[in-house]
Write a protein that holds these residues in place. Structure first.
Motif, PDB file in Angstrom:
ATOM      1  N   CYS A 175       0.861  -1.189   0.000  1.00 43.74           N
ATOM      2  CA  CYS A 175       0.000   0.000   0.000  1.00 43.74           C
ATOM      3  C   CYS A 175       0.899   1.243   0.000  1.00 43.74           C
ATOM      4  N   PRO A 176       1.515   1.569  -1.138  1.00 41.48           N
ATOM      5  CA  PRO A 176       2.520   2.636  -1.162  1.00 41.48           C
ATOM      6  C   PRO A 176       2.001   3.996  -0.723  1.00 41.48           C
ATOM      7  N   MET A 177       0.770   4.319  -1.059  1.00 41.37           N
ATOM      8  CA  MET A 177       0.245   5.626  -0.645  1.00 41.37           C
ATOM      9  C   MET A 177       0.176   5.718   0.871  1.00 41.37           C
ATOM     10  N   VAL A 178      -0.233   4.642   1.509  1.00 36.89           N
ATOM     11  CA  VAL A 178      -0.320   4.635   2.968  1.00 36.89           C
ATOM     12  C   VAL A 178       1.064   4.769   3.586  1.00 36.89           C
ATOM     13  N   LEU A 179       2.033   4.020   3.056  1.00 37.55           N
ATOM     14  CA  LEU A 179       3.388   4.088   3.602  1.00 37.55           C
ATOM     15  C   LEU A 179       3.973   5.491   3.468  1.00 37.55           C
ATOM     16  N   GLN A 180       3.690   6.146   2.335  1.00 35.22           N
ATOM     17  CA  GLN A 180       4.197   7.507   2.141  1.00 35.22           C
ATOM     18  C   GLN A 180       3.625   8.466   3.176  1.00 35.22           C
ATOM     19  N   GLU A 181       2.351   8.308   3.492  1.00 39.09           N
ATOM     20  CA  GLU A 181       1.728   9.213   4.460  1.00 39.09           C
ATOM     21  C   GLU A 181       2.140   8.875   5.886  1.00 39.09           C
ATOM     22  N   ARG A 214     -13.732   3.570  -1.223  1.00 39.87           N
ATOM     23  CA  ARG A 214     -13.765   2.123  -0.971  1.00 39.87           C
ATOM     24  C   ARG A 214     -14.190   1.373  -2.235  1.00 39.87           C
ATOM     25  N   ALA A 215     -15.277   1.828  -2.871  1.00 42.02           N
ATOM     26  CA  ALA A 215     -15.719   1.199  -4.114  1.00 42.02           C
ATOM     27  C   ALA A 215     -14.655   1.340  -5.197  1.00 42.02           C
ATOM     28  N   SER A 216     -13.933   2.459  -5.185  1.00 40.52           N
ATOM     29  CA  SER A 216     -12.864   2.669  -6.162  1.00 40.52           C
ATOM     30  C   SER A 216     -11.761   1.634  -5.983  1.00 40.52           C
ATOM     31  N   ALA A 217     -11.467   1.295  -4.723  1.00 43.89           N
ATOM     32  CA  ALA A 217     -10.441   0.292  -4.441  1.00 43.89           C
ATOM     33  C   ALA A 217     -10.847  -1.067  -4.994  1.00 43.89           C
ATOM     34  N   ILE A 218     -12.084  -1.466  -4.716  1.00 41.69           N
ATOM     35  CA  ILE A 218     -12.564  -2.761  -5.193  1.00 41.69           C
ATOM     36  C   ILE A 218     -12.587  -2.789  -6.717  1.00 41.69           C
ATOM     37  N   THR A 219     -13.012  -1.691  -7.323  1.00 41.96           N
ATOM     38  CA  THR A 219     -13.088  -1.622  -8.781  1.00 41.96           C
ATOM     39  C   THR A 219     -11.712  -1.735  -9.413  1.00 41.96           C
ATOM     40  N   GLU A 220     -10.717  -1.037  -8.834  1.00 43.01           N
ATOM     41  CA  GLU A 220      -9.359  -1.101  -9.378  1.00 43.01           C
ATOM     42  C   GLU A 220      -8.827  -2.521  -9.314  1.00 43.01           C
ATOM     43  N   GLY A 221      -9.073  -3.182  -8.196  1.00 44.63           N
ATOM     44  CA  GLY A 221      -8.594  -4.549  -8.056  1.00 44.63           C
ATOM     45  C   GLY A 221      -9.245  -5.496  -9.048  1.00 44.63           C
ATOM     46  N   ARG A 222     -10.563  -5.388  -9.220  1.00 50.13           N
ATOM     47  CA  ARG A 222     -11.267  -6.270 -10.144  1.00 50.13           C
ATOM     48  C   ARG A 222     -10.834  -6.015 -11.584  1.00 50.13           C
ATOM     49  N   ARG A 223     -10.638  -4.738 -11.931  1.00 55.65           N
ATOM     50  CA  ARG A 223     -10.187  -4.419 -13.284  1.00 55.65           C
ATOM     51  C   ARG A 223      -8.771  -4.924 -13.530  1.00 55.65           C
ATOM     52  N   GLY A 224      -7.979  -5.033 -12.447  1.00 55.11           N
ATOM     53  CA  GLY A 224      -6.619  -5.529 -12.581  1.00 55.11           C
ATOM     54  C   GLY A 224      -6.534  -7.039 -12.630  1.00 55.11           C
ATOM     55  N   GLY A 225      -7.678  -7.715 -12.502  1.00 56.91           N
ATOM     56  CA  GLY A 225      -7.684  -9.167 -12.608  1.00 56.91           C
ATOM     57  C   GLY A 225      -7.862  -9.903 -11.303  1.00 56.91           C
ATOM     58  N   ALA A 229      -2.593  -7.028  -8.030  1.00 53.89           N
ATOM     59  CA  ALA A 229      -3.406  -6.783  -9.232  1.00 53.89           C
ATOM     60  C   ALA A 229      -3.661  -5.300  -9.418  1.00 53.89           C
ATOM     61  N   ARG A 230      -3.854  -4.585  -8.331  1.00 52.55           N
ATOM     62  CA  ARG A 230      -4.116  -3.147  -8.425  1.00 52.55           C
ATOM     63  C   ARG A 230      -2.856  -2.390  -8.837  1.00 52.55           C
ATOM     64  N   LEU A 231      -1.728  -2.707  -8.172  1.00 52.10           N
ATOM     65  CA  LEU A 231      -0.496  -1.969  -8.451  1.00 52.10           C
ATOM     66  C   LEU A 231      -0.031  -2.159  -9.887  1.00 52.10           C
ATOM     67  N   GLY A 232      -0.362  -3.298 -10.472  1.00 55.43           N
ATOM     68  CA  GLY A 232       0.044  -3.550 -11.848  1.00 55.43           C
ATOM     69  C   GLY A 232      -0.597  -2.624 -12.854  1.00 55.43           C
ATOM     70  N   ARG A 233      -1.698  -1.952 -12.467  1.00 58.17           N
ATOM     71  CA  ARG A 233      -2.390  -1.037 -13.377  1.00 58.17           C
ATOM     72  C   ARG A 233      -1.931   0.404 -13.239  1.00 58.17           C
ATOM     73  N   GLY A 281       1.636   6.150  -7.526  1.00 65.34           N
ATOM     74  CA  GLY A 281       1.725   5.251  -6.368  1.00 65.34           C
ATOM     75  C   GLY A 281       1.823   3.810  -6.739  1.00 65.34           C
ATOM     76  N   GLY A 282       2.351   3.496  -7.925  1.00 60.61           N
ATOM     77  CA  GLY A 282       2.481   2.105  -8.348  1.00 60.61           C
ATOM     78  C   GLY A 282       3.918   1.662  -8.326  1.00 60.61           C
ATOM     79  N   THR A 283       4.159   0.520  -8.914  1.00 58.83           N
ATOM     80  CA  THR A 283       5.527  -0.003  -8.957  1.00 58.83           C
ATOM     81  C   THR A 283       6.186   0.407 -10.256  1.00 58.83           C
ATOM     82  N   ALA A 284       7.469   0.501 -10.232  1.00 60.51           N
ATOM     83  CA  ALA A 284       8.200   0.924 -11.432  1.00 60.51           C
ATOM     84  C   ALA A 284       8.203  -0.157 -12.480  1.00 60.51           C
TER      85      ALA A 284
END
Length: 404
Positions: A287-293, A344-355, A391-395, A401-404
């Protein structure tokens, strides 16, 4: 500055930067019974003690008169819709008292409106067609579907409890209403992507509200409900176990102690605490955004509630949180229809769209009802979150706030 030594019924003082703020608060009994007025700010009268005392006495008199009216009609059903609504709100065994604070407030508002509109009408004279016509008016010819849906839901809840309480004529009307097929509010479809959440976080910092930046990051990255992240204020008489007491209220929600030294967040959401007891387990290393904060928060400040308002030094009130979100949304250039609860719904949606598979999304959201050993259950939830978060970070792009 020393605390003002002014005494008046319901008068409370809270420390503020450079002084004290004055409030009148209704009694715990009035709060428990749904008194329609919350705290009343009176800081502008601190320099005029006589006026401050007079204001508190007037507010206290109004509250006592309201309570007296309830006591005289308590649990008394006389065949009218108004009495059915009051029995639902006042009977000690009514499920009304189990409502969470964020839900109870709109219930109290609409119960008062319904009593004003329909209170004198006798239950036995009402048909489902009457209710259908009322619903049409409540929605403003379809312009306010949520208002109509809420009124109808509360009316059915009141009738259902009165059936349980032995008032049989309420069953006929309740069952007839259930046969209606009335339009309700459309399901919300608006979601935020990672870049938009990052903009909201940046805007919160620009407004000198780092607590909100952390809240948005946690809401989006963990998929926890807003009222779990920011917590909820309860009346002192509520049965909920709380770790913080302030005057006539107490608070429960996400705390720093819920984050272990292993970087895992373990939390039982308020919605499942009294039912399945399902716990969510989150690996914050994903959860990179959380770690940054979190990195912005000094080590010595990482105690107590996770999200604390900079102005009050207490957890946020829901009304203040929503009001400040509107300002953050404006500064960040986000759609005006986007709610902070949509994260919250945005989180679930991002994960589902990421597979991410649906079962993993359900576990992360705290929706599982599995009954297996704690060790296996914990491992399943942890691995579910790791698959879900990956799955979310891959998108995401690296700057969102994703991976390089």
């Amino acid at each position: 500055m020393d605390r003002p030594q002014i005494k008046a019924p319901g008068l409370k003082f809270r420390p503020r930067s450079g002084g004290w703020a004055a409030y009148w608060l209704p009694s715990p009994e009035a709060q428990r019974r749904g008194y329609p007025s919350a705290s009343v700010p009176l800081s502008h009268l601190i320099t005029a003690p006589e006026l401050l005392i007079d204001a508190c006495q007037r507010l206290q008199t109004d509250m006592l008169a309201w309570l007296d009216g309830l006591r005289r009609t308590r649990n008394t059903y006389d065949g009218t819709l108004g009495s059915a609504l009051r029995v639902y709100q006042l009977h000690p065994e009514s499920p009304f008292h189990e409502l969470k604070p964020g839900t109870r407030h709109p219930y109290v508002t609409y119960l008062r409106l319904l009593d004003r509109e329909l209170g004198d009408i006798r239950v036995e004279g009402v048909t489902a067609l009457h209710v259908k016509r009322w619903h049409h008016g409540w929605t403003g010819d379809g312009a306010r579907p949520a208002a109509g849906h809420m009124r109808l839901a509360i009316l059915k809840a009141a009738l259902t409890f009165c059936v349980v309480a032995g008032h049989r004529e309420c069953r006929i009307l309740r069952d007839d209403i259930r046969e209606l097929r009335l339009p309700g509010p459309r399901a919300r479809t608006l979601v935020a992507n990672a870049e938009q959440v990052r903009r909201a976080i940046t805007a919160a910092h620009a407004l000198k509200r780092p607590s909100l930046a952390l809240a948005y990051a946690v809401q989006f990255e963990t998929a926890l409900r807003q009222w779990d992240v920011t917590g909820q204020w309860y009346p002192l008489g509520d049965a909920t176990l709380c770790s913080l007491v302030d005057g006539d209220r107490k608070w429960a929600g996400l705390e720093w102690r819920h984050i272990g030294e292993d970087g895992l967040l373990r939390y039982t959401p308020s919605k499942t605490r009294g039912s399945s007891g399902a716990e969510v387990l989150i690996d914050l290393s994903l959860c990179p955004m959380v770690l940054q904060e979190i990195a912005r928060v000094p080590i010595e400040a990482r105690t107590g509630p996770l999200i604390v308002c900079e102005r009050t030094r207490l957890p946020w009130l829901d009304v203040d949180f929503r009001r400040t979100w509107r300002r953050v949304r404006e500064v960040a250039g986000l759609p005006p229809e986007l709610w902070s609860r949509d994260l919250r719904a945005s989180a679930i949606t991002e994960g589902r769209r990421g597979g991410a598979i649906n079962d993993d999304a359900a576990k992360v959201a705290g929706h599982t009802n599995s009954r297996i050993t704690a060790e296996v259950y914990d491992r399943e939830r942890l691995e579910a979150h790791r698959r879900f978060a990956t799955a979310r970070l891959g998108r995401r792009s690296p700057d969102a706030g994703g991976t390089a």
